[in-house]
Design a protein around this motif. Structure first.
Motif, PDB file in Angstrom:
ATOM      1  N   PRO A 314       0.827  -1.204   0.000  1.00  0.00           N
ATOM      2  CA  PRO A 314       0.000   0.000   0.000  1.00  0.00           C
ATOM      3  C   PRO A 314       0.861   1.253   0.000  1.00  0.00           C
ATOM      4  O   PRO A 314       2.058   1.216   0.284  1.00  0.00           O
ATOM      5  CB  PRO A 314      -0.785  -0.129   1.317  1.00  0.00           C
ATOM      6  CG  PRO A 314       0.132  -0.907   2.212  1.00  0.00           C
ATOM      7  CD  PRO A 314       0.886  -1.860   1.320  1.00  0.00           C
ATOM      8  N   THR A 315       0.244   2.372  -0.320  1.00  0.00           N
ATOM      9  CA  THR A 315       0.953   3.657  -0.324  1.00  0.00           C
ATOM     10  C   THR A 315       1.627   3.914   1.012  1.00  0.00           C
ATOM     11  O   THR A 315       2.744   4.456   1.066  1.00  0.00           O
ATOM     12  CB  THR A 315      -0.035   4.798  -0.633  1.00  0.00           C
ATOM     13  OG1 THR A 315      -0.672   4.542  -1.892  1.00  0.00           O
ATOM     14  CG2 THR A 315       0.661   6.145  -0.684  1.00  0.00           C
ATOM     15  N   GLU A 316       0.980   3.525   2.098  1.00  0.00           N
ATOM     16  CA  GLU A 316       1.493   3.785   3.441  1.00  0.00           C
ATOM     17  C   GLU A 316       2.795   3.049   3.734  1.00  0.00           C
ATOM     18  O   GLU A 316       3.457   3.338   4.736  1.00  0.00           O
ATOM     19  CB  GLU A 316       0.447   3.395   4.492  1.00  0.00           C
ATOM     20  CG  GLU A 316      -0.757   4.313   4.578  1.00  0.00           C
ATOM     21  CD  GLU A 316      -1.848   4.006   3.575  1.00  0.00           C
ATOM     22  OE1 GLU A 316      -2.948   4.553   3.718  1.00  0.00           O
ATOM     23  OE2 GLU A 316      -1.608   3.207   2.625  1.00  0.00           O
ATOM     24  N   ALA A 317       3.163   2.088   2.888  1.00  0.00           N
ATOM     25  CA  ALA A 317       4.402   1.336   3.095  1.00  0.00           C
ATOM     26  C   ALA A 317       5.419   1.595   1.989  1.00  0.00           C
ATOM     27  O   ALA A 317       6.416   0.887   1.898  1.00  0.00           O
ATOM     28  CB  ALA A 317       4.112  -0.159   3.201  1.00  0.00           C
ATOM     29  N   THR A 318       5.192   2.609   1.161  1.00  0.00           N
ATOM     30  CA  THR A 318       6.140   3.095   0.155  1.00  0.00           C
ATOM     31  C   THR A 318       6.388   2.099  -0.985  1.00  0.00           C
ATOM     32  O   THR A 318       7.214   1.186  -0.868  1.00  0.00           O
ATOM     33  CB  THR A 318       7.485   3.506   0.781  1.00  0.00           C
ATOM     34  OG1 THR A 318       7.229   4.365   1.905  1.00  0.00           O
ATOM     35  CG2 THR A 318       8.333   4.260  -0.221  1.00  0.00           C
ATOM     36  N   ILE A 319       5.636   2.290  -2.034  1.00  0.00           N
ATOM     37  CA  ILE A 319       5.786   1.586  -3.322  1.00  0.00           C
ATOM     38  C   ILE A 319       5.421   0.109  -3.206  1.00  0.00           C
ATOM     39  O   ILE A 319       4.418  -0.331  -3.736  1.00  0.00           O
ATOM     40  CB  ILE A 319       7.202   1.746  -3.918  1.00  0.00           C
ATOM     41  CG1 ILE A 319       7.578   3.230  -3.983  1.00  0.00           C
ATOM     42  CG2 ILE A 319       7.264   1.113  -5.310  1.00  0.00           C
ATOM     43  CD1 ILE A 319       9.035   3.491  -4.345  1.00  0.00           C
ATOM     44  N   ALA A 320       6.255  -0.695  -2.552  1.00  0.00           N
ATOM     45  CA  ALA A 320       5.968  -2.128  -2.411  1.00  0.00           C
ATOM     46  C   ALA A 320       6.703  -2.679  -1.204  1.00  0.00           C
ATOM     47  O   ALA A 320       7.777  -2.202  -0.844  1.00  0.00           O
ATOM     48  CB  ALA A 320       6.383  -2.888  -3.669  1.00  0.00           C
ATOM     49  N   SER A 321       6.110  -3.696  -0.595  1.00  0.00           N
ATOM     50  CA  SER A 321       6.696  -4.320   0.592  1.00  0.00           C
ATOM     51  C   SER A 321       7.060  -5.771   0.363  1.00  0.00           C
ATOM     52  O   SER A 321       7.816  -6.347   1.145  1.00  0.00           O
ATOM     53  CB  SER A 321       5.716  -4.230   1.767  1.00  0.00           C
ATOM     54  OG  SER A 321       5.398  -2.893   2.060  1.00  0.00           O
ATOM     55  N   SER A 322       6.495  -6.383  -0.677  1.00  0.00           N
ATOM     56  CA  SER A 322       6.807  -7.780  -0.950  1.00  0.00           C
ATOM     57  C   SER A 322       6.861  -8.016  -2.453  1.00  0.00           C
ATOM     58  O   SER A 322       6.380  -7.201  -3.247  1.00  0.00           O
ATOM     59  CB  SER A 322       5.774  -8.711  -0.308  1.00  0.00           C
ATOM     60  OG  SER A 322       4.536  -8.645  -1.001  1.00  0.00           O
TER      61      SER A 322
END
Length: 532
Positions: A314-322
């Protein structure tokens, strides 16, 4: 190691000053020009009173000039707030005052939106207009002639990694936009993983497909400009036409394509992916929504030389997390594509209601921890506290978790599988149903170009399962035949009872399927032959 995005881009500009940095529709900017013009703009912003931490709203269409402006804002020590120029004045009037900008940078072509915002009572900031001819009565100017009077030498921005780089406004569940604060450190943490993982270098030519107010564009821009690659901005007119996108990839000899899955779906359904085509293309990345298995199978079969990666975040986790790298994928594969494993310095946790690990194979709520987490929502402590929780693990006393609102399960190997939104579980005809499971089955039907399944309250069923779809062929398809095909993979109670044929599904500004609009279309009782 430098702490800010503009310093990292400046270092690259010093290494390859004459190399092409950004291109769009015949307009090009070298790394040297990117550096000098953004320095001039930074000095201009300081001259009109911008200070560290101020916000600068960008009323700028996607263009090389907009990229220069972003860097200039950062070099002035400020945070930029890109605005969706297609938004109505009423929505802009909710976003711009909330951002409380010190300055608004406005392209001359966007002055009608500026006046619409003024009419709606949402503007109380200095205005810099991108043409000297627009000065009178409108504000200052930041056209090329105006900036020529400022020194091209860099200035001390006075900011560090923890300072905000930009604020991206997303749709809130209450209808009020939320401003997600993203720091320099947030973006650099993702780039620190992504650039070496995807082996991005000076020989690369990256796409810039998403709009500038969408967080995926952050990777396109800074992934290219901090590694010496070329950024080829996709004109908005080519955002969806499949054949046009195919020609763009071929003409610009792109080595990396990054977009939301709906773009890949269009291209597959309209047969715009040539057999063995796009010889320069090495990587295709998707993020922002569920990537249908048949779509990936189509692309993989047509382009065996390309590496495919499904990203999640999500946007809240900056671009991508996985990420999930697809090594081989059959065109007949129907299993859902995992969202994979966490990127470096990120964590994906599947937890139960007590915030304890759900266990292998058990569905739970998906949380994210790590270096990508936003500090929170701009000037909204209540929403920040609700979404960003203290990490309950005793060995992480200062840690935080972001509540994604998604459901997931982690298998025995540690790979995470997306199950849908937490609020997408509905009760219909006495059964609890995950809408994501139904939608995956529907989108696998070859007769459909795209589809979405939503739940609409009904006094007869509790919640009616409703499917909006666009057929692959112009003649359309029989909903009865679609229902019959679904019964081969779904129990009867999971087959949608209401159907709506559309030429194309409604999309929001980020290119994602607009499910709230689809629910609105289904709200009245069906009265037309296409609704069954």
């Amino acid at each position: 190691m430098t702490e800010t995005l503009h310093e990292r881009v400046g270092e690259q500009s010093a290494r390859t000053p004459d190399a092409l940095a950004v291109a769009m529709e015949g307009e090009t900017v070298t790394y040297q020009l990117l550096e000098t013009e953004s320095n001039r703009l930074a000095r201009c912003l300081r001259d009109v009173g911008c200070e560290r931490g101020d916000r600068v709203c960008l009323f700028l269409p996607k263009s090389p000039a907009a990229i220069v402006a972003m860097l200039g804002v950062l070099k002035a020590g400020c945070a930029y707030v890109p605005v969706d120029l297609d938004s109505p004045g009423a929505r802009l009037a909710k976003i711009v005052p909330r951002a409380d900008p010190r300055v608004v940078l406005v392209a001359q072509a966007a002055t009608p939106q500026l006046e619409e915002l003024r009419t709606a009572g949402g503007l109380d900031s200095d205005v810099l207009v991108g043409s000297s001819s627009a000065k009178n009565g409108t504000g200052h100017a930041f056209g090329a002639d105006d900036l020529a009077g400022f020194s091209p030498e860099p200035i001390d921005s006075g900011v560090g990694g923890d300072d905000a780089a930009h604020i991206l406004f997303t749709s809130g569940s209450t209808g009020e936009p939320k401003g997600v604060v993203i720091t320099h450190a947030n973006v650099l943490a993702f780039l620190g993983w992504a650039i070496p993982y995807f082996e991005i270098g000076q020989e690369d030519r990256l796409s810039g497909h998403p709009p500038l107010h969408f967080d995926l564009s952050t990777f396109d821009i800074y992934g290219a400009l901090t590694s010496g690659a070329q950024l080829h901005l996709v004109p908005p007119a080519l955002n969806l036409p499949p054949k046009g996108i195919a020609r763009f990839i071929e003409r610009h000899e792109l080595t990396q394509w990054f977009s939301v899955p709906s773009v890949l779906t269009y291209m597959a359904k309209f047969d715009a992916v040539p057999e063995g085509g796009f010889p320069s293309l090495r990587r295709v990345l998707s993020c922002g929504d569920v990537l249908p298995s048949p779509v990936l199978g189509h692309w993989a079969a047509r382009l065996p030389h390309v590496r495919f990666t499904n990203l999640y975040g999500p946007t809240e986790a900056t671009i991508a997390s996985s990420f999930h790298a697809i090594e081989t994928f059959s065109p007949t594969e129907t299993n859902a594509i995992p969202i994979g494993r966490a990127c470096d310095r990120e964590e994906l946790l599947v937890l139960d209601e007590a915030l304890e690990p759900a266990g292998a194979g058990v569905a739970g709520d998906l949380y994210i921890a790590g270096a990508g987490l936003s500090p929170g929502y701009w000037r909204d402590e209540e929403k920040t506290r609700a979404a960003f929780l203290p990490d309950p693990r005793p060995d992480r006393p200062a840690g935080r978790l972001y509540r994604t609102g998604d459901r997931a399960r982690m298998d025995e190997t540690g790979v995470v599988h997306f199950l849908g939104r937490a609020d997408s579980q509905v009760k219909s005809r006495g059964y609890r149903i995950e809408l994501g499971e139904v939608e995956r089955a529907v989108t696998a039907l070859p007769e459909l170009r795209e589809a979405a399944v939503v739940g609409v309250e009904s006094e007869f069923e509790g919640t009616s399962l409703c499917c909006a779809f666009a057929a692959a062929e112009t003649e359309g398809v029989s909903t009865q035949r679609l229902k019959q095909a679904l019964r081969a993979t779904l129990p009867q109670y999971m087959v949608p009872s209401r159907w709506l044929a559309l030429p194309v599904l409604p999309k929001n500004a980020n290119g994602k399927i607009d499910r709230s609009e689809i629910r609105r279309l289904f709200a009245p009782e069906p009265a037309e032959s296409t609704r069954q």
